[in-house]
Design a protein around this motif. Structure first.
Motif, PDB file in Angstrom:
ATOM      1  N   VAL A 168       0.862  -1.172   0.000  1.00 35.30           N
ATOM      2  CA  VAL A 168       0.000   0.000   0.000  1.00 35.30           C
ATOM      3  C   VAL A 168       0.906   1.232   0.000  1.00 35.30           C
ATOM      4  N   VAL A 169       0.468   2.279  -0.672  1.00 36.33           N
ATOM      5  CA  VAL A 169       1.222   3.518  -0.701  1.00 36.33           C
ATOM      6  C   VAL A 169       0.554   4.502   0.247  1.00 36.33           C
ATOM      7  N   VAL A 174       1.701  12.948   6.284  1.00 39.37           N
ATOM      8  CA  VAL A 174       2.054  11.923   7.257  1.00 39.37           C
ATOM      9  C   VAL A 174       3.552  11.997   7.522  1.00 39.37           C
ATOM     10  N   ARG A 175       3.962  11.418   8.616  1.00 40.39           N
ATOM     11  CA  ARG A 175       5.370  11.494   9.011  1.00 40.39           C
ATOM     12  C   ARG A 175       6.275  10.699   8.070  1.00 40.39           C
ATOM     13  N   ASN A 176       5.874   9.467   7.690  1.00 42.48           N
ATOM     14  CA  ASN A 176       6.716   8.627   6.849  1.00 42.48           C
ATOM     15  C   ASN A 176       5.935   8.122   5.637  1.00 42.48           C
ATOM     16  N   PRO A 177       5.781   8.977   4.605  1.00 50.85           N
ATOM     17  CA  PRO A 177       5.082   8.501   3.410  1.00 50.85           C
ATOM     18  C   PRO A 177       5.939   7.471   2.682  1.00 50.85           C
ATOM     19  N   GLY A 178       5.284   6.640   1.906  1.00 52.69           N
ATOM     20  CA  GLY A 178       6.029   5.660   1.118  1.00 52.69           C
ATOM     21  C   GLY A 178       5.218   4.412   0.865  1.00 52.69           C
ATOM     22  N   ARG A 179       5.886   3.413   0.314  1.00 50.50           N
ATOM     23  CA  ARG A 179       5.277   2.126  -0.018  1.00 50.50           C
ATOM     24  C   ARG A 179       5.573   1.162   1.123  1.00 50.50           C
ATOM     25  N   TYR A 180       4.515   0.492   1.629  1.00 49.19           N
ATOM     26  CA  TYR A 180       4.666  -0.428   2.740  1.00 49.19           C
ATOM     27  C   TYR A 180       4.022  -1.768   2.403  1.00 49.19           C
ATOM     28  N   PRO A 181       4.734  -2.874   2.673  1.00 48.32           N
ATOM     29  CA  PRO A 181       4.152  -4.194   2.399  1.00 48.32           C
ATOM     30  C   PRO A 181       3.019  -4.495   3.376  1.00 48.32           C
ATOM     31  N   LEU A 182       2.000  -5.191   2.885  1.00 50.00           N
ATOM     32  CA  LEU A 182       0.871  -5.568   3.730  1.00 50.00           C
ATOM     33  C   LEU A 182       1.126  -6.888   4.451  1.00 50.00           C
ATOM     34  N   GLY A 183       1.923  -7.737   3.915  1.00 48.42           N
ATOM     35  CA  GLY A 183       2.158  -9.063   4.502  1.00 48.42           C
ATOM     36  C   GLY A 183       3.345  -9.050   5.309  1.00 48.42           C
TER      37      GLY A 183
END
Length: 183
Positions: A168-169, A174-183
């Motif tokens: 999810v992007v 927000v403090r730390n925007p970016g791409r984060y894995p869901l699993g």
């Protein structure tokens, strides 16, 4: 006499302290007063704890977090390969002189393989293989099936190096925007 007066004074101070120290929970009148919302509905209700309620609660088994908030597709998605994922693929052979073996080594580690927009990967001698929605174990079997007539008893090992399809992007203020894995 002084001892008795001192003891009486400590007892009175102790009792006075009980009135000023906060209690462990709200009083019954505060609970009842807070139950009714401005709309006239009740936010919660008080239930007398009797034998029937106790028996029901004893046999009640709540759903786990995963059971409550996941579907079959989401639950298995962590193990599936998707478009954009990066795979580590190694092909092993049983003997020397094969497609992927040499005198010193009987395996070939491929550089990071990215799943294309069409959901496929390309491997030498195996060609284009559709992997979108498959598990690493299924992709291993597909690779072996494609190399069976070309390599010496091939075996494959597939691992998801970067699971980009299950992310999810986070953006905005927000403090730390970016791409984060869901699993």
């Amino acid at each position: 006499m002084i001892f008795r007066l001192t003891l009486l004074m400590f007892l009175l101070l102790g009792l006075a302290g009980c009135a000023t120290i906060p209690s462990a929970g709200p009083s019954a009148s505060r609970i009842e007063a807070g139950a009714e919302l401005p709309s006239g509905e009740f936010a919660y209700m008080l239930v007398d704890l009797d034998r029937d309620v106790s028996g029901f609660l004893k046999n009640f088994v709540p759903k786990s977090f995963a059971e409550r908030f996941s579907t079959k597709h989401v639950h298995n998605h962590r193990q599936t390969i998707g478009v954009g994922d990066i795979l580590n693929i190694t092909v092993f052979e049983a003997g020397q002189g094969g497609l992927f073996s040499s005198e010193t080594q009987r395996s070939q580690n491929f550089p990071a393989v990215t799943v294309s927009q069409t959901g496929q990967i390309s491997l030498p001698y195996a060609g284009q293989i559709t992997v979108d929605g498959d598990t690493p174990a299924r992709v291993e079997r597909k690779i072996v099936a494609r190399l069976e007539e070309k390599a010496i008893q091939p075996q494959a090992l597939v691992a998801i190096s970067q699971n980009r399809s299950n992310a999810v992007v986070v953006g905005g203020d927000v403090r730390n925007p970016g791409r984060y894995p869901l699993g």
